[in-house]
Design a protein around this motif. Structure first.
Motif, PDB file in Angstrom:
ATOM      1  N   ALA A 180       0.840  -1.210   0.000  1.00 27.12           N
ATOM      2  CA  ALA A 180       0.000   0.000   0.000  1.00 27.12           C
ATOM      3  C   ALA A 180       0.870   1.254   0.000  1.00 27.12           C
ATOM      4  O   ALA A 180       0.600   2.217  -0.726  1.00 27.12           O
ATOM      5  CB  ALA A 180      -0.914  -0.013   1.218  1.00 27.12           C
ATOM      6  N   ALA A 181       1.937   1.234   0.809  1.00 25.11           N
ATOM      7  CA  ALA A 181       2.793   2.423   0.916  1.00 25.11           C
ATOM      8  C   ALA A 181       3.420   2.770  -0.430  1.00 25.11           C
ATOM      9  O   ALA A 181       3.715   3.936  -0.698  1.00 25.11           O
ATOM     10  CB  ALA A 181       3.880   2.181   1.955  1.00 25.11           C
ATOM     11  N   GLN A 182       3.594   1.764  -1.279  1.00 19.64           N
ATOM     12  CA  GLN A 182       4.195   2.045  -2.581  1.00 19.64           C
ATOM     13  C   GLN A 182       3.191   2.548  -3.611  1.00 19.64           C
ATOM     14  O   GLN A 182       3.511   3.412  -4.416  1.00 19.64           O
ATOM     15  CB  GLN A 182       4.899   0.790  -3.111  1.00 19.64           C
ATOM     16  CG  GLN A 182       6.161   0.474  -2.323  1.00 19.64           C
ATOM     17  CD  GLN A 182       6.993  -0.612  -2.962  1.00 19.64           C
ATOM     18  OE1 GLN A 182       6.477  -1.528  -3.587  1.00 19.64           O
ATOM     19  NE2 GLN A 182       8.295  -0.524  -2.792  1.00 19.64           N
ATOM     20  N   PHE A 183       1.974   1.989  -3.599  1.00 13.99           N
ATOM     21  CA  PHE A 183       1.071   2.440  -4.676  1.00 13.99           C
ATOM     22  C   PHE A 183       0.223   3.647  -4.291  1.00 13.99           C
ATOM     23  O   PHE A 183      -0.242   4.375  -5.172  1.00 13.99           O
ATOM     24  CB  PHE A 183       0.225   1.288  -5.250  1.00 13.99           C
ATOM     25  CG  PHE A 183      -0.855   0.737  -4.362  1.00 13.99           C
ATOM     26  CD1 PHE A 183      -2.027   1.443  -4.131  1.00 13.99           C
ATOM     27  CD2 PHE A 183      -0.726  -0.523  -3.794  1.00 13.99           C
ATOM     28  CE1 PHE A 183      -3.041   0.918  -3.333  1.00 13.99           C
ATOM     29  CE2 PHE A 183      -1.729  -1.062  -2.994  1.00 13.99           C
ATOM     30  CZ  PHE A 183      -2.895  -0.326  -2.759  1.00 13.99           C
ATOM     31  N   ILE A 184       0.009   3.887  -2.984  1.00 13.77           N
ATOM     32  CA  ILE A 184      -0.820   5.031  -2.577  1.00 13.77           C
ATOM     33  C   ILE A 184      -0.280   6.359  -3.150  1.00 13.77           C
ATOM     34  O   ILE A 184      -1.057   7.144  -3.710  1.00 13.77           O
ATOM     35  CB  ILE A 184      -0.996   5.057  -1.037  1.00 13.77           C
ATOM     36  CG1 ILE A 184      -2.025   3.984  -0.647  1.00 13.77           C
ATOM     37  CG2 ILE A 184      -1.422   6.432  -0.531  1.00 13.77           C
ATOM     38  CD1 ILE A 184      -2.183   3.751   0.852  1.00 13.77           C
ATOM     39  N   PRO A 185       1.043   6.611  -3.093  1.00 16.99           N
ATOM     40  CA  PRO A 185       1.533   7.871  -3.662  1.00 16.99           C
ATOM     41  C   PRO A 185       1.300   7.991  -5.171  1.00 16.99           C
ATOM     42  O   PRO A 185       1.217   9.094  -5.708  1.00 16.99           O
ATOM     43  CB  PRO A 185       3.035   7.833  -3.363  1.00 16.99           C
ATOM     44  CG  PRO A 185       3.186   6.875  -2.236  1.00 16.99           C
ATOM     45  CD  PRO A 185       2.115   5.851  -2.411  1.00 16.99           C
ATOM     46  N   ARG A 186       1.195   6.845  -5.875  1.00 15.20           N
ATOM     47  CA  ARG A 186       0.952   6.874  -7.323  1.00 15.20           C
ATOM     48  C   ARG A 186      -0.517   7.070  -7.630  1.00 15.20           C
ATOM     49  O   ARG A 186      -0.885   7.673  -8.642  1.00 15.20           O
ATOM     50  CB  ARG A 186       1.412   5.566  -7.980  1.00 15.20           C
ATOM     51  CG  ARG A 186       2.845   5.209  -7.736  1.00 15.20           C
ATOM     52  CD  ARG A 186       3.753   6.290  -8.337  1.00 15.20           C
ATOM     53  NE  ARG A 186       5.153   5.908  -8.225  1.00 15.20           N
ATOM     54  CZ  ARG A 186       5.832   5.339  -9.210  1.00 15.20           C
ATOM     55  NH1 ARG A 186       5.261   5.096 -10.373  1.00 15.20           N
ATOM     56  NH2 ARG A 186       7.096   5.028  -9.038  1.00 15.20           N
ATOM     57  N   VAL A 187      -1.358   6.537  -6.762  1.00 11.45           N
ATOM     58  CA  VAL A 187      -2.794   6.549  -7.005  1.00 11.45           C
ATOM     59  C   VAL A 187      -3.422   7.875  -6.532  1.00 11.45           C
ATOM     60  O   VAL A 187      -4.286   8.455  -7.203  1.00 11.45           O
ATOM     61  CB  VAL A 187      -3.440   5.340  -6.266  1.00 11.45           C
ATOM     62  CG1 VAL A 187      -4.939   5.479  -6.187  1.00 11.45           C
ATOM     63  CG2 VAL A 187      -3.056   4.026  -6.964  1.00 11.45           C
ATOM     64  N   ALA A 188      -2.950   8.368  -5.390  1.00 10.69           N
ATOM     65  CA  ALA A 188      -3.581   9.541  -4.769  1.00 10.69           C
ATOM     66  C   ALA A 188      -3.723  10.750  -5.714  1.00 10.69           C
ATOM     67  O   ALA A 188      -4.783  11.380  -5.730  1.00 10.69           O
ATOM     68  CB  ALA A 188      -2.820   9.927  -3.498  1.00 10.69           C
ATOM     69  N   PRO A 189      -2.698  11.072  -6.502  1.00  9.05           N
ATOM     70  CA  PRO A 189      -2.836  12.276  -7.331  1.00  9.05           C
ATOM     71  C   PRO A 189      -3.853  12.146  -8.473  1.00  9.05           C
ATOM     72  O   PRO A 189      -4.297  13.164  -9.001  1.00  9.05           O
ATOM     73  CB  PRO A 189      -1.429  12.473  -7.926  1.00  9.05           C
ATOM     74  CG  PRO A 189      -0.530  11.619  -7.106  1.00  9.05           C
ATOM     75  CD  PRO A 189      -1.346  10.493  -6.590  1.00  9.05           C
TER      76      PRO A 189
END
Ligand code: N01
Length: 480
Positions: A180-189
């Motif tokens: 989650a920590a890796q994909f959340i920054p990619r998904v959030a924007p």
């Protein structure tokens, strides 16, 4: 050596085994791979941002260090390309059966050999079976009431739905481990709104990542000793600084301070910071290495939800207190069925003994590789051989070296089976060492089974494991 070897799985472990057999001149082996492609976890985890948190030069085979890594920490596509290249270079892809999921492995006592079953029938006989199925290969979906009623799109992080465009959607993520920590920054924007359902916060430390500049990259390419020196330096640092934190050593306070500082710097809001502060000692769960996770959680379109989930409805997720947050998509970052090891493969040993039955109180194996009652069956990355701090490839290579050392013994003396006394001694030593680790603290983690027994992790430095597995002790086994 005219031994016939079955290898289950074509990830880092299975491929390493095949390559070493090949290097030793053994060509009578078959790799059974359930998927349509090699790569194991690096084939499955294609979520945005998927990467490794072990530096590139250490996250590679010791005998194949020539890869021109583009950055300090390798990303998923580059690791997968590395594995493809290794398989091609050593020709092991020719012995690979794709789409061949092993459902059973049965030891025929009269013949002293194994038979392996896949959907297209029985294969063998094999003298030796080596399991390379790993610990993180079966996604775990949470048991939340109403999951089946959700009318939007849902998928697990290890089965990312690349056909589903997340742009402008309301998205829920359940779980906040390394994935989650890796994909959340990619998904959030890109999404309209992101609800991150956090049950237990993770400890997060900075990740000193970055692309290698052309100069350094060329130097690594042309100067193998520089590459090896870098690998040794990273390994030494991890073993001497990170490892002690897992056994209440000198670096625990240092690591805790580093993580607390990271949180303080990246999350200015004290209320959010409090929710993201773990109440268990660092290392009890897998530490997350990331620089982008916390900043993503501070975005105005992201909410960290800590109220327990009570149910999933047709349109969203309801938490204790009755709040319903409607979403279009749910992403499960809920980890893997890690303590099941070889399940659901039906492994049957001597006297019709089932591995599932032998492991009913928790998986265990001598040196993480051999189980009494299961002659000539070897496990790669088996029970108590996961690391909380270093490259798992170091462990896999040690195991492959050990198994290679067993082949002449079993070739000469017949099927080798670990003695129960050796297993007992191993269990006692392991329990003593595990008692000193941080994993025993009060936290739930994928390192423990339902009864709270640490079945997954090796409690020592990687170097200690490599030392004790240097060569097999024939006295620990019976033959024939
Ligand atoms: O899985 P995890 P992962 N309701 O098991 C939560 C490697 N890896 O895929 O802590 C709500 O760590 C669960 O909550 P809790 C690495 O070894 C490496 O992220 O149980 N939440 C937790 O937050 C890693 O450790 C890399 O309270 C639920 C999360 O889901 C391992 O793979 C990258 C829940 C599961 O976390 C697995 O990581 C990715 C429920 N019912 C993975 N059930 C790198 O190298 C579970 N959770 C960087």
């Amino acid at each position: 050596m005219a031994l016939n070897v079955a290898i289950i799985g074509a990830g880092f472990g299975g491929l390493c085994m095949a390559i070493q057999l090949r290097k030793a001149g053994v060509t009578s082996y078959t790799i059974f791979e359930k998927a349509e492609r090699l790569g194991g976890t690096w084939r499955d985890n294609t979520y945005p941002g998927a990467a490794c948190d072990v530096p590139s030069h250490l996250y590679s085979y010791s005998f194949e260090q020539g890869h021109d890594w583009s950055r300090r920490y390798p990303r998923q596509p580059e690791i997968l390309a590395y594995l493809d290249r290794c398989a091609g270079k050593y020709g092991v892809h020719r012995r690979l059966r794709l789409g061949a999921e092993v459902t059973a492995a049965v030891f025929d006592e009269a013949a002293g050999r194994w038979r392996v079953t896949t959907a297209d029938g029985e294969h063998g006989p094999f003298d030796v079976v080596v399991s390379g199925v790993g610990q993180l290969n079966r996604p775990r979906l949470p048991d939340i009431p109403g999951l089946g009623e959700f009318e939007g799109t849902s998928f697990h992080s290890a089965r990312w739905d690349h056909g589903h465009d997340l742009a402008g959607r309301r998205v829920a993520v359940i779980g906040n481990g390394s994935s989650a920590a890796q994909f959340i920054p990619r998904v959030a924007p890109v999404v309209a709104r992101l609800d991150v359902y956090q049950r237990t916060p993770s400890w997060v430390i900075p990740k000193p990542d970055g692309a290698y500049g052309p100069g350094l990259r060329a130097a690594f390419r042309h100067l193998p000793p520089l590459r090896s020196a870098n690998r040794r330096r990273v390994n030494r640092f991890i073993e001497s600084v990170v490892y002690p934190a897992l056994v209440d050593g000198w670096s625990r306070p240092l690591m805790t301070r580093r993580a607390t500082e990271h949180l303080r710097k990246q999350v200015p809001d004290p209320a959010l910071r409090a929710r993201l502060t773990p109440a268990y000692p660092i290392g009890c769960k897998r530490i997350v290495l990331d620089d982008d996770y916390y900043p993503a959680l501070t975005r105005p379109n992201v909410e960290v939800v800590t109220d327990p989930i009570t149910r999933v409805t047709r349109h969203g997720i309801e938490t204790a207190g009755g709040t319903l947050r409607e979403v279009d998509t749910i992403i499960f970052a809920t980890g893997f069925l890690t303590t099941d090891f070889l399940a659901p493969i039906e492994v049957v040993g001597r006297g019709g003994r089932r591995l599932g039955e032998a492991w009913k109180d928790g998986a265990e194996a001598y040196l993480g590789m051999a189980v009494p009652g299961f002659p000539n069956l070897f496990l790669l990355y088996g029970p108590n051989t996961n690391l909380g701090h270093n490259s798992i490839i170091l462990m896999i290579e040690a195991q492959v070296r050990y198994i290679m050392g067993c082949l002449p013994l079993l070739g000469a003396h017949g099927p080798m089976e670990v003695r129960p006394a050796a297993m007992d001694a191993w269990r006692r030593a392991l329990e003593g060492a595990l008692a000193r680790t941080v994993w025993q603290a009060d936290c739930a983690s994928w390192y423990k089974n339902a009864a709270g027994r640490v079945t997954n992790n090796w409690p020592g430095p990687a170097a200690a494991y490599r030392r004790i597995t240097r060569s097999p002790r024939p006295g620990s086994f019976t033959f024939g």
